[in-house]
Design an enzyme around this catalytic site. Sequence first.
Site: not given
Lengths: 412, 81
Positions: A161, A301, A312, A333, A338, A399
């Site tokens: 991502c 994010h 985050e 998002k 996403h 990831f």
Amino acid sequence: MSKTRVVVTGLGATTPLGGDVPSTWEALLAGKSGVRLLPEGMLTSVNVKFAATIAVEPAEVMKPVEIRRLDRSEQFAVIAAREAWADAGSPEVDHERLGVVVASGIGGVTTMLEQYDILREKGARLVSPHTVPMLMPNGPAANVGLEFKAQAGVHTPVSACASGAEAIGYAMEMIRLGRADIVIAGGVEAAVHELPMAGFAAMKALSTRNDDPTRASRPYDKDRDGFVLGEGGGIVILESLEHAEARGAKIYCELAGQGLTSDGYHIAAPDPSGSGVTRAVKFALRDSGVDLSEVVHLNAHATSTPAGDVAEANALTAALGEHMSHVAVSATKSMTGHLLGGAGAIESVFVVLALKHRLAPPTINIENLDDAVKVDVVRDVPRPLPSGPIAAINDSFGFGGHNVVLIFKSYE
Amino acid sequence: MALTQDEVLAGIRDIVVEVAGIDGALVSLEKKFADDLDVDSLSMVEVIVAAEEKFSVKIPDDEVTKMATVADAVNFIVAHS
């Protein structure tokens, strides 16, 4: 030696909110959700019945033969690149000085799975000869490169991502290193298919709010329960300032710098210490030469997962310190879902537009702000940004523990 | 009953329109697949597989490599149908 300055001169997108940049931006400012129930034919045993599917099907804007030869992710890339190139004024270029960096997190996964079905049901002879060029992760970049005859290099960073943001950072470095004058950069994803969804669902990463899909993506809300899978992509045209000025290009803003780190912690979970994110933000600030006081906006994010959003926010606060309270944070998002490998790209497009219009887009669906979130979230309606020189951050994580931070700054 | 050249040409025309996305009027016997009809080597595989289905013929790979023009394909199919 001072770095070559890199500016943004064109934007393109196809997203769950609109088939191009203007319609997407308008829907974003209006706080609309791009999340929809999946059509009957796509419902499976996966306990997630919705996704942020594309607003305008590629078949509406592409020739049938393009649809036939291009994976859906490649279609998104070509559509967004065409818009961005036109937006940049369809410049006359030296093709040997034109590069492409377009990322995808997963590549042509729907092609692979559909062709596998054909192989099993009908045999090898009916497998499409376009299968490999359609499923390869560099396919979107390669097809954009073909479309515009890019000969300075065509690249595809893959970092889940964070891929879209990493592509834009890589493109900036191509110009800084003198490899190209113009680079078409961004990211796409087309993974709304039962297998990736089953995989993400098995990780408990997806929201299962099946009774209220448009409110499922709710970053920073106390009751967030996972991300909503989206599809689409975004493209920016990056150009050396010298080249842009020489041709009298419209300049949106400057891409001032980037910071890249990795966690070395876990294959999927965020490092609770957030040190990788904190370091990436600090590196990006140093690389950009932007003064902290100029940073007024951040497109987070923030995917709407229980663990990720707070980790985050804390890491950002650790990086920016006291100044974090002066940064308007948007979690777009909440509206787009996403886009995985497309996320960092479309969110960079949003940051560029936020700087241009001096307007931070809203975050929707926060009914009860999580007490653990200590940052200043722009909620429900857009918020004006100050006049004068300003800068904004887009951060993306993937990831594998990938952290990418891009810093854009206003240009006048 | 054997197929006529016109019948096969019409069938090939439909296939090429679908595979290459070009105007069917362009598909005539003397046209070259690669140079005139935007049928590259990958798309040629699609044309052949579709033609085999449509005309119930088997076209061996070494014959395919010899099929430069529409006439080459049409004549092979007429002769083997």
